[in-house]
Structure formats: structure tokens, C-alpha cells
Design a protein around this motif. Sequence first.
Motif, mmCIF file in Angstrom:
data_model
loop_
_atom_site.group_PDB
_atom_site.id
_atom_site.type_symbol
_atom_site.label_atom_id
_atom_site.label_comp_id
_atom_site.label_asym_id
_atom_site.label_seq_id
_atom_site.Cartn_x
_atom_site.Cartn_y
_atom_site.Cartn_z
ATOM 1 N N HIS A 192 40.833 13.986 -0.328
ATOM 2 C CA HIS A 192 40.165 13.193 -1.367
ATOM 3 C C HIS A 192 39.666 11.849 -0.834
ATOM 4 C CE1 HIS A 192 40.872 15.710 -4.919
ATOM 5 N NE2 HIS A 192 41.971 16.088 -4.300
ATOM 6 N N ALA A 206 38.714 5.632 -8.019
ATOM 7 C CA ALA A 206 38.220 6.984 -8.277
ATOM 8 C C ALA A 206 38.892 8.010 -7.375
ATOM 9 C CB ALA A 206 36.710 7.021 -8.089
ATOM 10 N N GLU A 207 39.106 7.645 -6.120
ATOM 11 C CA GLU A 207 39.691 8.600 -5.173
ATOM 12 C C GLU A 207 41.163 8.895 -5.505
ATOM 13 O OE1 GLU A 207 37.929 5.918 -4.258
ATOM 14 O OE2 GLU A 207 36.089 6.975 -3.657
ATOM 15 N N THR A 209 42.619 8.516 -8.356
ATOM 16 C CA THR A 209 42.694 9.194 -9.645
ATOM 17 C C THR A 209 42.448 10.692 -9.488
ATOM 18 O OG1 THR A 209 42.028 7.210 -10.854
ATOM 19 C CG2 THR A 209 41.694 9.322 -11.960
ATOM 20 N N LYS A 210 41.445 11.062 -8.693
ATOM 21 C CA LYS A 210 41.181 12.486 -8.452
ATOM 22 C C LYS A 210 42.347 13.146 -7.722
ATOM 23 C CE LYS A 210 36.136 12.095 -8.362
ATOM 24 N NZ LYS A 210 34.918 12.173 -7.496
ATOM 25 N N ALA A 213 45.120 13.703 -10.249
ATOM 26 C CA ALA A 213 44.728 14.782 -11.153
ATOM 27 C C ALA A 213 44.965 16.145 -10.502
ATOM 28 C CB ALA A 213 43.262 14.633 -11.546
ATOM 29 N N GLN A 214 44.654 16.255 -9.215
ATOM 30 C CA GLN A 214 44.887 17.518 -8.514
ATOM 31 C C GLN A 214 46.375 17.828 -8.408
ATOM 32 O OE1 GLN A 214 44.555 17.938 -4.129
ATOM 33 N NE2 GLN A 214 42.925 19.407 -4.567
ATOM 34 N N GLU A 256 47.669 13.013 -18.164
ATOM 35 C CA GLU A 256 46.236 13.281 -18.354
ATOM 36 C C GLU A 256 45.645 12.342 -19.397
ATOM 37 O OE1 GLU A 256 43.278 17.065 -19.337
ATOM 38 O OE2 GLU A 256 45.464 17.297 -19.470
ATOM 39 N N ASN A 259 44.475 9.165 -18.194
ATOM 40 C CA ASN A 259 43.498 9.347 -17.118
ATOM 41 C C ASN A 259 44.143 9.236 -15.739
ATOM 42 O OD1 ASN A 259 40.937 9.898 -16.066
ATOM 43 N ND2 ASN A 259 40.445 7.708 -15.865
#
Length: 284
Positions: A192, A206-207, A209-210, A213-214, A256, A259
Motif C-alpha cells: 500500500h 490515505a495509504e 487508511t487503505k 481497511a484491508q 469501518e 473510516n
Amino acid sequence: MSQAQAAAPSIGHYENFPVASWLCPPRLRPPIAAVYHFARTADDIADEGDAAAQHRLSDLAAFRADLLAIESGSAPSNRWPQVFAPLAEALREFNLPLGCLTDLLSAFEQDVAKTRDGTGYADRAELLDYCRRSANPVGRLLLHLYGIGDETTLALSDHVCTALQLINFWQDLSVDIPRGRYYLPAADCAAHGVDPRDLMALRQNAETTKLIAQEVEWASGTMQKGSKIVHRVPGRAGWELRAVVQGGLRILRKIETINFQTLRMRPTLGKADLPALLWRSVLM
């Protein structure tokens, strides 16, 4: 079937272990409490206070020696009588599998050596091996006490326990990282484009957070793999398992909802979550 983390995973591996639950048959409450105090004490040796790593490892070695002593019928040292007196009785009466207890100690020793030296975990396979020793043994011990030992149910238990451990990790990033506990796999971070310095500084972007999430998706899938265990464990234990599974899934939903901002905050369960947990448990 864990833990060390029952309906709401939390800081520390064993704070939600279902000790002497009212759902548990009275006959099993003493051995469950004995296993809990064994795990809780060893985890505290590995993690609490400001002792140097070598001192912690020395104490864990002494703790392991006391375990092996009572397993062989010998007298342990007098350092932890509140742990090893009831555990010795549980070992004798219920023939607890020693390998599960030594696996737990191995994981605590790894916490001292690995999460404190800054190396972390290379990939998911390495982290899963840690979960195999840090979380899965608790479920196996509980199933043993309930007289359940078939391979299908044990495998389902392992999925639930691993999922609860992963949920605990992703829920607790904001408190674990400052304490020197770091479990995000390096391979996932690299995939990521996450700068490890951002994670260590608890910078949510952003990185990161992704990435989180994964990891949440991974934990959810693992829990779903194990959720069928609730239909294989009868009686009150099956109902407790439903709460365990649904509590873990609800924490993931809360992550989730914010966020995936768990570098900044730690979502928890409260009394307001109880109706939804009960309803979803019934639906299972």
C-alpha cells in the motif's frame, strides 16, 4: 474459541477471557479461571512495567520451568503460587494439553523479543504463526474442557481465535504502537506504499487508511470461516460463542464506521451495543 478475547476484543490478550462466566458449567469454572490466570500473569511478565527485555525473558523462563514442574508432578517455585496451585489441580483433574500452555508462553516470549526490537512481522504467514500460539491455544483448551476434540471443530475454533487476535490488533493500533507492540505485516505495508514512519508517528493518511481497511477485511473473512463453530458446540457454551463471534464482528463494523481511523482512536463496545449483539446472536 477465545479469549482471551470474548465479546469485545481489548487491550491485552486476555482481558475478555470468559472467566467463570455464568454461561459456563460450575464444574468448569475453576480450570477456566486457572488457565486465565496462567495466561494473564505470563502476559503481564512480557508486557507490563519497565523491566528490560532480558529480565522479562528470564522471568518467563522461570515461569515455564514452574509449568513443567507441576506437569511432571514436582513442586514449582514459590514465586507464583496463586497461578500454579490451581493450574496443577486443573492439569491433574482435566488432563489439560501441555502443548497449548507452552505455545502461549512461546508467544509471550516472542512479544518481548520481536515487537520490542522494531523488526515487526514480515508477512501474514509470520503473523498467523504468532496467532497460532498466542490465541488459538485458548480456544483449544476451552474445547478440551468441554470434551470436544474433533479436527473440524478445532479448525473452526482456530479461525475464530485468530480472527479475534487480528481484530484486537487493528482495533488497538493507537495504543499498541506507542507501547512497542507492532503487528502490521511489512509486506502489506509495502503493498500500500505505507511509510513505516507514518505508522510509528500514528499519522493517518490515505495509504494507512487503505492498509487498515484491508486488514479489517482479512479479519472479517477469517471470522466468517470460523463462525460455523456455534452450531458444533452445544448448550450454554454455544451461546457464549455466538456472543464472541458477534462481538468481534461488531468491533470491525465500528472500525469501518470511523473510516478505519484506528491510528487516532480506539473503538470499543458498550452497553448500547448489547441489544444488537443479542439479536445477531439469536439470528445465528
